[in-house]
Motif scaffolding. Structure first.
Motif, PDB file in Angstrom:
ATOM      1  N   GLY A 104      23.923  99.708  46.134  1.00 39.12           N
ATOM      2  CA  GLY A 104      23.883  99.051  47.423  1.00 39.12           C
ATOM      3  C   GLY A 104      23.530 100.025  48.529  1.00 39.12           C
ATOM      4  O   GLY A 104      23.063 101.137  48.275  1.00 39.12           O
ATOM      5  N   LEU A 105      23.774  99.581  49.752  1.00 36.61           N
ATOM      6  CA  LEU A 105      23.490 100.378  50.940  1.00 36.61           C
ATOM      7  C   LEU A 105      24.804 100.929  51.496  1.00 36.61           C
ATOM      8  O   LEU A 105      25.775 100.174  51.666  1.00 36.61           O
ATOM      9  CB  LEU A 105      22.804  99.496  51.988  1.00 36.61           C
ATOM     10  N   VAL A 106      24.823 102.215  51.777  1.00 36.04           N
ATOM     11  CA  VAL A 106      26.026 102.855  52.292  1.00 36.04           C
ATOM     12  C   VAL A 106      25.611 103.916  53.296  1.00 36.04           C
ATOM     13  O   VAL A 106      24.512 104.488  53.199  1.00 36.04           O
ATOM     14  CB  VAL A 106      26.849 103.470  51.140  1.00 36.04           C
ATOM     15  N   GLN A 107      26.468 104.170  54.257  1.00 36.69           N
ATOM     16  CA  GLN A 107      26.183 105.218  55.239  1.00 36.69           C
ATOM     17  C   GLN A 107      26.475 106.592  54.657  1.00 36.69           C
ATOM     18  O   GLN A 107      27.318 106.738  53.752  1.00 36.69           O
ATOM     19  CB  GLN A 107      27.038 105.010  56.485  1.00 36.69           C
ATOM     20  N   ALA A 108      25.801 107.587  55.190  1.00 35.68           N
ATOM     21  CA  ALA A 108      26.047 108.963  54.767  1.00 35.68           C
ATOM     22  C   ALA A 108      27.532 109.299  54.952  1.00 35.68           C
ATOM     23  O   ALA A 108      28.140 108.923  55.959  1.00 35.68           O
ATOM     24  CB  ALA A 108      25.180 109.924  55.558  1.00 35.68           C
ATOM     25  N   GLY A 109      28.078 109.971  53.962  1.00 40.83           N
ATOM     26  CA  GLY A 109      29.492 110.296  53.973  1.00 40.83           C
ATOM     27  C   GLY A 109      30.362 109.274  53.276  1.00 40.83           C
ATOM     28  O   GLY A 109      31.544 109.526  53.016  1.00 40.83           O
ATOM     29  N   GLY A 110      29.775 108.131  52.949  1.00 40.66           N
ATOM     30  CA  GLY A 110      30.514 107.072  52.303  1.00 40.66           C
ATOM     31  C   GLY A 110      30.563 107.220  50.790  1.00 40.66           C
ATOM     32  O   GLY A 110      30.123 108.234  50.231  1.00 40.66           O
ATOM     33  N   SER A 111      31.100 106.182  50.126  1.00 39.51           N
ATOM     34  CA  SER A 111      31.287 106.208  48.684  1.00 39.51           C
ATOM     35  C   SER A 111      30.783 104.923  48.046  1.00 39.51           C
ATOM     36  O   SER A 111      30.749 103.865  48.684  1.00 39.51           O
ATOM     37  CB  SER A 111      32.777 106.355  48.346  1.00 39.51           C
ATOM     38  N   LEU A 112      30.399 105.044  46.795  1.00 41.93           N
ATOM     39  CA  LEU A 112      30.044 103.900  45.958  1.00 41.93           C
ATOM     40  C   LEU A 112      30.506 104.209  44.548  1.00 41.93           C
ATOM     41  O   LEU A 112      30.553 105.381  44.154  1.00 41.93           O
ATOM     42  CB  LEU A 112      28.531 103.670  45.935  1.00 41.93           C
ATOM     43  N   ARG A 113      30.796 103.155  43.786  1.00 41.49           N
ATOM     44  CA  ARG A 113      31.084 103.329  42.360  1.00 41.49           C
ATOM     45  C   ARG A 113      30.125 102.475  41.554  1.00 41.49           C
ATOM     46  O   ARG A 113      30.091 101.250  41.704  1.00 41.49           O
ATOM     47  CB  ARG A 113      32.524 102.949  42.015  1.00 41.49           C
ATOM     48  N   LEU A 114      29.368 103.129  40.715  1.00 43.60           N
ATOM     49  CA  LEU A 114      28.471 102.448  39.803  1.00 43.60           C
ATOM     50  C   LEU A 114      29.175 102.189  38.480  1.00 43.60           C
ATOM     51  O   LEU A 114      30.005 102.990  38.050  1.00 43.60           O
ATOM     52  CB  LEU A 114      27.216 103.274  39.549  1.00 43.60           C
ATOM     53  N   SER A 115      28.818 101.076  37.858  1.00 39.08           N
ATOM     54  CA  SER A 115      29.336 100.738  36.533  1.00 39.08           C
ATOM     55  C   SER A 115      28.177 100.500  35.592  1.00 39.08           C
ATOM     56  O   SER A 115      27.102 100.064  36.013  1.00 39.08           O
ATOM     57  CB  SER A 115      30.201  99.471  36.589  1.00 39.08           C
ATOM     58  N   CYS A 116      28.419 100.759  34.332  1.00 41.34           N
ATOM     59  CA  CYS A 116      27.421 100.493  33.298  1.00 41.34           C
ATOM     60  C   CYS A 116      28.146  99.902  32.101  1.00 41.34           C
ATOM     61  O   CYS A 116      28.961 100.579  31.462  1.00 41.34           O
ATOM     62  CB  CYS A 116      26.698 101.774  32.909  1.00 41.34           C
ATOM     63  N   ASN A 160      31.015 110.124  45.930  1.00 45.02           N
ATOM     64  CA  ASN A 160      31.645 110.358  47.226  1.00 45.02           C
ATOM     65  C   ASN A 160      30.786 111.288  48.069  1.00 45.02           C
ATOM     66  O   ASN A 160      29.891 111.968  47.560  1.00 45.02           O
ATOM     67  CB  ASN A 160      33.026 110.989  47.024  1.00 45.02           C
ATOM     68  N   SER A 161      31.085 111.320  49.351  1.00 43.92           N
ATOM     69  CA  SER A 161      30.355 112.197  50.293  1.00 43.92           C
ATOM     70  C   SER A 161      28.846 112.043  50.117  1.00 43.92           C
ATOM     71  O   SER A 161      28.107 113.025  50.001  1.00 43.92           O
ATOM     72  CB  SER A 161      30.762 113.656  50.070  1.00 43.92           C
ATOM     73  N   LEU A 162      28.403 110.809  50.083  1.00 47.73           N
ATOM     74  CA  LEU A 162      26.993 110.534  49.809  1.00 47.73           C
ATOM     75  C   LEU A 162      26.099 111.064  50.919  1.00 47.73           C
ATOM     76  O   LEU A 162      26.462 111.055  52.108  1.00 47.73           O
ATOM     77  CB  LEU A 162      26.783 109.039  49.619  1.00 47.73           C
ATOM     78  N   LYS A 163      24.921 111.502  50.491  1.00 48.89           N
ATOM     79  CA  LYS A 163      23.921 112.050  51.401  1.00 48.89           C
ATOM     80  C   LYS A 163      22.643 111.223  51.298  1.00 48.89           C
ATOM     81  O   LYS A 163      22.410 110.543  50.289  1.00 48.89           O
ATOM     82  CB  LYS A 163      23.601 113.499  51.016  1.00 48.89           C
ATOM     83  N   ALA A 164      21.805 111.323  52.302  1.00 52.67           N
ATOM     84  CA  ALA A 164      20.539 110.586  52.277  1.00 52.67           C
ATOM     85  C   ALA A 164      19.721 110.948  51.041  1.00 52.67           C
ATOM     86  O   ALA A 164      19.056 110.083  50.451  1.00 52.67           O
ATOM     87  CB  ALA A 164      19.749 110.877  53.550  1.00 52.67           C
ATOM     88  N   GLU A 165      19.806 112.182  50.606  1.00 54.68           N
ATOM     89  CA  GLU A 165      19.029 112.616  49.433  1.00 54.68           C
ATOM     90  C   GLU A 165      19.572 112.089  48.113  1.00 54.68           C
ATOM     91  O   GLU A 165      18.959 112.284  47.069  1.00 54.68           O
ATOM     92  CB  GLU A 165      18.924 114.143  49.379  1.00 54.68           C
ATOM     93  N   ASP A 166      20.703 111.394  48.153  1.00 55.14           N
ATOM     94  CA  ASP A 166      21.199 110.718  46.959  1.00 55.14           C
ATOM     95  C   ASP A 166      20.538 109.360  46.755  1.00 55.14           C
ATOM     96  O   ASP A 166      20.749 108.706  45.727  1.00 55.14           O
ATOM     97  CB  ASP A 166      22.720 110.515  47.032  1.00 55.14           C
ATOM     98  N   THR A 167      19.766 108.921  47.738  1.00 54.98           N
ATOM     99  CA  THR A 167      19.061 107.648  47.622  1.00 54.98           C
ATOM    100  C   THR A 167      18.120 107.672  46.431  1.00 54.98           C
ATOM    101  O   THR A 167      17.285 108.580  46.314  1.00 54.98           O
ATOM    102  CB  THR A 167      18.264 107.363  48.918  1.00 54.98           C
ATOM    103  N   ALA A 168      18.271 106.691  45.545  1.00 55.74           N
ATOM    104  CA  ALA A 168      17.481 106.646  44.317  1.00 55.74           C
ATOM    105  C   ALA A 168      17.849 105.388  43.542  1.00 55.74           C
ATOM    106  O   ALA A 168      18.824 104.708  43.875  1.00 55.74           O
ATOM    107  CB  ALA A 168      17.754 107.875  43.449  1.00 55.74           C
ATOM    108  N   VAL A 169      17.073 105.116  42.511  1.00 51.87           N
ATOM    109  CA  VAL A 169      17.489 104.155  41.496  1.00 51.87           C
ATOM    110  C   VAL A 169      18.284 104.937  40.450  1.00 51.87           C
ATOM    111  O   VAL A 169      17.809 105.960  39.936  1.00 51.87           O
ATOM    112  CB  VAL A 169      16.290 103.447  40.847  1.00 51.87           C
TER     113      VAL A 169
END
Length: 122
Positions: free
Chosen positions: A10-22, A84-93
């Motif tokens: 999804g979309l998150v602001q820099a510094g935020g967190s996401l959890r992916l599942s597989c 955690n601590s997401l950065k713009a450069e983490d943007t990817a598939v």
């Protein structure tokens, strides 16, 4: 052949967190090393993290070490990537992968899911 289905992007602001599942289809899920890769347009898919069958051994790329955590729940046939601590450069598939051993996972020689988009806004 293991079928893999990623979710949680999804979309998150820099510094935020996401959890992916597989979620994996294999009844022998616990036999597989699981991993995550990511890919941006025009670039090769790159290794992010992997985890052994028991969850007792993990390995990360330098770019995510200390910020991302890979884990697995063998009872649910699911592997996770806490970011955690997401950065713009983490943007990817982000792609989930599985293989019988770590070398094949890191070498990109395993099965793949369809990917989930992660977008980090700065």
């Amino acid at each position: 052949q293991v079928q893999l289905v990623e979710s949680g992007g999804g979309l998150v602001q820099a510094g935020g967190s996401l959890r992916l599942s597989c979620a994996a289809s294999a009844r022998t899920f616990s036999n597989y090393v699981m991993g995550w890769f990511r890919q941006t347009p025009g670039k090769e898919r790159r290794f992010v993290a992997c985890i052994n069958w028991s969850g007792g051994s993990t390995y990360y790329s330098d770019s995510v070490k200390g910020r991302f955590t890979i884990s697995r729940d063998n009872a649910k046939n699911t592997v996770y990537l806490q970011m955690n601590s997401l950065k713009a450069e983490d943007t990817a598939v982000y792609y989930c992968t599985s293989a019988p051993n770590k070398d094949r996972v890191i070498g990109g020689a395993g099965n793949w899911g369809q990917g989930t988009q992660v977008t980090v806004s700065s």
